[in-house]
Design a protein around this motif. Structure first.
Motif, short mmCIF file in Angstrom:
data_model
loop_
_atom_site.label_atom_id
_atom_site.label_comp_id
_atom_site.label_asym_id
_atom_site.label_seq_id
_atom_site.Cartn_x
_atom_site.Cartn_y
_atom_site.Cartn_z
N TYR A 91 1.03 -1.19 0.07
CA TYR A 91 -0.19 -0.11 -0.16
C TYR A 91 0.94 0.86 -0.18
O TYR A 91 1.29 1.31 0.76
N SER A 92 1.02 1.78 -1.54
CA SER A 92 2.56 2.94 -1.08
C SER A 92 1.29 4.53 -2.40
O SER A 92 1.28 3.91 -2.69
N HIS A 93 2.74 5.30 -2.57
CA HIS A 93 2.28 6.14 -2.85
C HIS A 93 2.92 6.12 -4.18
O HIS A 93 2.53 6.71 -5.27
N GLY A 103 -6.82 -5.24 -8.16
CA GLY A 103 -7.17 -3.57 -8.38
C GLY A 103 -6.96 -2.77 -9.46
O GLY A 103 -6.06 -3.14 -10.27
N PRO A 104 -7.19 -1.50 -9.47
CA PRO A 104 -6.89 -0.58 -10.36
C PRO A 104 -5.53 -0.66 -11.16
O PRO A 104 -5.05 -0.92 -12.69
N SER A 105 -4.61 -0.23 -10.18
CA SER A 105 -2.96 -0.45 -10.58
C SER A 105 -2.82 -1.09 -11.68
O SER A 105 -2.36 -1.72 -12.37
N ILE A 118 5.64 -1.78 -9.20
CA ILE A 118 3.97 -3.08 -8.84
C ILE A 118 4.24 -4.11 -9.69
O ILE A 118 4.26 -5.08 -8.96
N ARG A 119 5.53 -4.05 -10.58
CA ARG A 119 5.34 -5.35 -11.47
C ARG A 119 6.64 -5.94 -10.18
O ARG A 119 6.33 -7.38 -10.34
N THR A 120 7.55 -5.23 -10.47
CA THR A 120 9.08 -6.68 -9.40
C THR A 120 7.80 -6.47 -8.09
O THR A 120 8.32 -7.26 -6.89
N LEU A 126 -1.52 -1.57 -4.10
CA LEU A 126 -2.35 -0.69 -3.98
C LEU A 126 -1.76 0.36 -3.88
O LEU A 126 -0.64 0.49 -2.83
N ILE A 127 -2.22 1.90 -5.16
CA ILE A 127 -1.67 2.83 -4.68
C ILE A 127 -2.56 3.91 -3.74
O ILE A 127 -4.05 3.84 -3.34
#
Length: 213
Positions: free
Chosen positions: A80-82, A125-127, A89-91, A101-102
């Protein structure tokens, strides 16, 4: 459940969201500012359903190493990150995170991700969906129809034994198919060491769709 994040307000917010959720209101949370501090106190999970919500920082190398270490020890990691960089994200997913999740995606997505983290079906999720859809597919391994069938059945069940019963196969045959699939991904330079990573690979390569999960 544990929140590992340098910002105390993140923990306070997540704890409040959990208290208001009908399925998670009994969940107790603890807060640690970094992974090393957490693992000194909890070197192994207290139970099989221990979820860690991890806040990645701009120091990607150390943060992603934390994802790998937590996953290796048996924790279910929800990032859960900014950070919005698609390679990060892939890594993170490749490193074993159940999902990413952003923070701007908010409460409902995070609660769904926490609920799903202890099931065989990681929350997309969306990201993550956008990243998977945007993946370069040039290194897709070629899976035989039976391998694809076994893979999808495994994603939709809790165990290899159930897959064997469903497809009228021996459990050893199911394990062999999954080992071959993993070997093909390793040969393609895209290893998938966890079930969540293999789900991500299959979505990336359009072997399955998110609706199949």
């Amino acid at each position: 459940m544990t929140v590992v994040d340098s910002c105390e307000v993140v923990h306070a917010g997540i704890a409040a969201w959990l208290r208001d959720d009908h399925a998670l209101y009994t969940t107790t949370t603890s807060h640690y500012v970094d992974t090393e501090e957490f693992l000194r106190s909890h070197p192994i999970p207290e139970d099989d359903a221990h979820v860690v919500v991890l806040g990645l920082t701009a120091d990607d190398a150390n943060s992603l190493a934390a994802v790998r270490e937590l996953t290796k020890r048996g924790y279910h990691v929800v990032v859960y990150s900014h950070l919005t960089d698609r390679d990060v994200i892939r890594t993170a997913i490749d490193s074993g995170a159940r999902t990413y999740l952003i923070q701007t995606e908010g409460r409902e997505h995070l609660l769904k991700a926490i609920r799903a983290a202890v099931t065989p079906f990681p929350y997309v999720g969306p990201s993550v969906a956008a990243v998977l859809d945007d993946r370069d597919f040039c290194l897709r391994p070629v899976l035989a129809p039976r391998e694809q069938e076994v893979l999808l059945a495994w994603f939709q069940t809790d165990s290899k034994e159930l897959v064997a019963q469903q497809l009228f196969l021996a459990p050893s045959t199911v394990r062999t198919h999954l080992q071959r699939i993993r070997a093909k991904y390793i040969a393609a330079g895209r290893p998938a060491g966890t079930k969540a990573a293999l789900v991500a690979r299959a979505i990336q390569d359009r072997i399955i769709s998110i609706d199949d999960l």
